[in-house]
Motif scaffolding. Structure first.
Motif, PDB file in Angstrom:
ATOM      1  N   ARG A 186       0.835  -1.206   0.000  1.00  0.00           N
ATOM      2  CA  ARG A 186       0.000   0.000   0.000  1.00  0.00           C
ATOM      3  C   ARG A 186       0.867   1.252   0.000  1.00  0.00           C
ATOM      4  NH1 ARG A 186      -3.506  -3.081   3.534  1.00  0.00           N
ATOM      5  NH2 ARG A 186      -2.830  -1.949   5.402  1.00  0.00           N
ATOM      6  N   TYR A 187       1.948   1.225   0.772  1.00  0.00           N
ATOM      7  CA  TYR A 187       2.858   2.373   0.790  1.00  0.00           C
ATOM      8  C   TYR A 187       3.526   2.552  -0.570  1.00  0.00           C
ATOM      9  CZ  TYR A 187       2.475   2.825   5.884  1.00  0.00           C
ATOM     10  OH  TYR A 187       2.009   3.036   7.156  1.00  0.00           O
ATOM     11  N   PHE A 188       3.999   1.440  -1.159  1.00  0.00           N
ATOM     12  CA  PHE A 188       4.678   1.527  -2.447  1.00  0.00           C
ATOM     13  C   PHE A 188       3.715   1.979  -3.547  1.00  0.00           C
ATOM     14  CE2 PHE A 188       7.604  -1.979  -0.698  1.00  0.00           C
ATOM     15  CZ  PHE A 188       8.482  -1.045  -0.183  1.00  0.00           C
ATOM     16  N   GLU A 189       2.459   1.566  -3.446  1.00  0.00           N
ATOM     17  CA  GLU A 189       1.462   2.014  -4.429  1.00  0.00           C
ATOM     18  C   GLU A 189       1.231   3.515  -4.331  1.00  0.00           C
ATOM     19  OE1 GLU A 189      -1.781  -0.556  -3.478  1.00  0.00           O
ATOM     20  OE2 GLU A 189      -1.257  -2.036  -5.023  1.00  0.00           O
ATOM     21  N   GLN A 190       1.274   4.041  -3.095  1.00  0.00           N
ATOM     22  CA  GLN A 190       1.148   5.490  -2.928  1.00  0.00           C
ATOM     23  C   GLN A 190       2.293   6.211  -3.626  1.00  0.00           C
ATOM     24  OE1 GLN A 190       0.123   5.345   1.642  1.00  0.00           O
ATOM     25  NE2 GLN A 190      -0.282   7.404   0.904  1.00  0.00           N
ATOM     26  N   VAL A 191       3.504   5.655  -3.477  1.00  0.00           N
ATOM     27  CA  VAL A 191       4.677   6.291  -4.097  1.00  0.00           C
ATOM     28  C   VAL A 191       4.541   6.275  -5.615  1.00  0.00           C
ATOM     29  CG1 VAL A 191       7.186   6.245  -4.346  1.00  0.00           C
ATOM     30  CG2 VAL A 191       6.152   5.640  -2.151  1.00  0.00           C
ATOM     31  N   THR A 192       4.114   5.152  -6.171  1.00  0.00           N
ATOM     32  CA  THR A 192       3.991   5.085  -7.637  1.00  0.00           C
ATOM     33  C   THR A 192       2.895   6.010  -8.157  1.00  0.00           C
ATOM     34  OG1 THR A 192       2.497   3.165  -7.486  1.00  0.00           O
ATOM     35  CG2 THR A 192       4.848   2.717  -7.774  1.00  0.00           C
ATOM     36  N   SER A 193       1.856   6.249  -7.340  1.00  0.00           N
ATOM     37  CA  SER A 193       0.803   7.172  -7.777  1.00  0.00           C
ATOM     38  C   SER A 193       1.279   8.623  -7.709  1.00  0.00           C
ATOM     39  CB  SER A 193      -0.460   6.992  -6.927  1.00  0.00           C
ATOM     40  OG  SER A 193      -0.237   7.389  -5.590  1.00  0.00           O
TER      41      SER A 193
END
Length: 201
Positions: A108-115
């Motif tokens: 979830r954290y990494f998905e935030q970064v990619t967004s």
């Protein structure tokens, strides 16, 4: 170091009255590998300037280097409250959750970064790692293929090769893995490691 000697000679009261000295002492000690001293100075500094992103991030980095995952998590969680949507903080939180064996939270954290930073290759690689840890190999492959399409022959590019080869092997796509491995060896013919890995694919 002359800088360390100079800072260590500054009276404590002057440091307390001028917190920038505490921060500089923390940064300098960190640069010279004096982690405990750096930690002490930064904690004192943050007691007066608790919303300093750089100081919080450096303190978390020290905790990670010391293997104190819980402290790092607490510091980063606080930093994330003060500075939401900060890619560097979110990335470190993801890494901490991976270390704690919670890839689904890390994801979830990494998905935030990619967004926030869709062109940040490192974020996509971290996201792929978290998906592989959850055995979501097809989703990891999708992320890694998108990285491969933007190949730059950088360190991240090599990482994408290695992760994608492993992901293909996990889903029994041996031909895909072999083709990538062959390509990697042709790009780096002097690398014994890549040649050895190719032999095992």
């Amino acid at each position: 170091s002359e800088v360390l000697i100079t800072l260590s000679s500054v009276p404590q009261q002057i440091m307390e009255n001028n917190p920038i000295y505490l921060y500089l002492a923390g940064v300098t000690n960190f640069q010279y590998g004096n982690l405990e001293e750096a930690q002490g100075y930064l904690r004192n500094y943050l007691s007066q300037n608790e919303q300093d992103l750089d100081a919080l991030e450096l303190l978390a980095t020290i905790a990670l280097r010391q293997g104190d995952i819980n402290s790092a998590k607490n510091i980063l969680t606080k930093a994330n409250l003060y500075f939401p949507n900060q890619p560097s903080i979110l990335t470190k939180l993801g890494i901490v959750m991976m270390e704690q064996g919670s890839p689904e939270i890390a994801q979830r954290y990494f998905e935030q970064v990619t967004s926030i930073s869709p062109n940040f290759t490192g974020a996509k690689l971290n996201l792929a790692r978290s998906k592989m840890a959850e055995k979501k190999y097809d989703e990891a492959i999708e992320e890694l293929v998108s990285v491969r399409m933007k190949s730059t022959q950088s360190f991240d590019d090599i990482e994408s090769y290695l992760l994608l080869i492993d992901a293909y092997l996990k889903v029994n796509k041996f031909e895909n893995a072999n083709n990538l491995s062959t390509e990697l060896v042709s790009l780096y013919p002097k690398s014994g490691y890549f040649a050895q890995k190719h032999a095992t694919v």
